[in-house]
Enzyme design. Sequence first.
Site, mmCIF file in Angstrom:
data_model
loop_
_atom_site.group_PDB
_atom_site.id
_atom_site.type_symbol
_atom_site.label_atom_id
_atom_site.label_comp_id
_atom_site.label_asym_id
_atom_site.label_seq_id
_atom_site.Cartn_x
_atom_site.Cartn_y
_atom_site.Cartn_z
ATOM 1 C CG HIS A 272 14.284 -47.053 -74.079
ATOM 2 N ND1 HIS A 272 14.448 -48.266 -73.465
ATOM 3 C CD2 HIS A 272 15.491 -46.742 -74.611
ATOM 4 C CE1 HIS A 272 15.706 -48.680 -73.614
ATOM 5 N NE2 HIS A 272 16.366 -47.768 -74.301
ATOM 6 C CG ASN B 193 19.384 -52.016 -80.171
ATOM 7 O OD1 ASN B 193 20.460 -51.467 -80.392
ATOM 8 N ND2 ASN B 193 19.226 -52.920 -79.217
ATOM 9 C CG ASP C 186 17.459 -51.339 -67.371
ATOM 10 O OD1 ASP C 186 17.761 -51.396 -68.576
ATOM 11 O OD2 ASP C 186 18.298 -51.488 -66.469
ATOM 12 C CB CYS D 54 21.062 -58.352 -73.667
ATOM 13 S SG CYS D 54 21.331 -57.824 -75.382
ATOM 14 C CG ASP E 85 21.748 -54.926 -69.881
ATOM 15 O OD1 ASP E 85 21.222 -54.250 -68.985
ATOM 16 O OD2 ASP E 85 21.344 -54.932 -71.062
ATOM 17 C CD GLU F 12 13.922 -53.431 -70.731
ATOM 18 O OE1 GLU F 12 14.291 -54.580 -70.414
ATOM 19 O OE2 GLU F 12 14.672 -52.577 -71.216
ATOM 20 C CG ASP G 39 18.231 -48.985 -71.343
ATOM 21 O OD1 ASP G 39 17.120 -49.198 -70.821
ATOM 22 O OD2 ASP G 39 19.006 -49.900 -71.688
ATOM 23 N NE ARG H 197 14.100 -53.414 -74.807
ATOM 24 C CZ ARG H 197 15.342 -53.765 -74.467
ATOM 25 N NH1 ARG H 197 16.272 -52.840 -74.312
ATOM 26 N NH2 ARG H 197 15.664 -55.025 -74.276
#
Length: 302
Positions: free
Chosen positions: A116, A213, A91, A126, A62, A118, A89, A161
Amino acid sequence: MLNSSTTPSAKRTALREALRGSELLRFPGAFNPLSAKLVQRHGFEGVYVSGAVLSADLGLPDIGLTTLTEVAARSAQIARVTDLPVLVDADTGFGEPLNLARTVQTLEDAGVAGLHVEDQVNPKRCGHLEGKSVVDEATAVRRVKAAVDARRDPDFLVVARTDVRGVEGLDAAVRRAKALVDAGADAVFAEAMADLAEFEAICSALDVPVLANMTEFGRSDLFTHDQLRDAGVRIVIHPVSLLRLAMGAADRALAELSGTGTLAAQVPRMQTRAELYDLVDYAGYGDFDSGVFDFSLEGNRS
């Protein structure tokens, strides 16, 4: 039968309405469409599509190696089979702000309810690992503004995020979260909070829903839904749990098969043929076309 019984627009509207309430919305992570159907069957409020799960499913770490095409394709497959809203997600948005705008519209077309994005630097990590780096506030704000400006459906949920907590501490995370809300974020995903007090602090500092989370083997304890609700959290995701359970079971079964030459002892732990056919609504297809469902399970071992 073939698809969800409701439209993507209706799912987005329902999610917005639910967020105006006071209950915690629970979004287990689905690793494929079939597991998404199980999530709905067990009465949860939504389905989550994890970037960590998708990359692992492709045999990759990831670290931002998956593409928008891969994420959108799996998200569309999952959204197709469930009446629940699907949160994805995205990213860091798969590129610069213009790429992020395309990401939003592509995922809208995939039928999901929101995403979301980030504030990590690529290659990302991660959220519960060391070695993360975050972009500066101006870059993070541009990402959120690009996502908000690009959406065509105003009910499409844009969650910001922030991974600042693990890099600069709680106070910095609160400041970053406020800036992302000012940029138009509908909700904040506060990653890697250390304890319930930190969740309470960030929830009380914001006037938008906060997402927690609950991933195993991470920095946060596995707080109960009641604990998170009492702390002010509005959405909880369990991103990798089903994949971890499934892969753990598969690993143990393969070891037994290799060692003993049979899986007879594992059969009671398996989903039965009848349970699988019920989950995929085999009979419903038969109602549409009697040439499809023209068999009996009588005589099969239960």
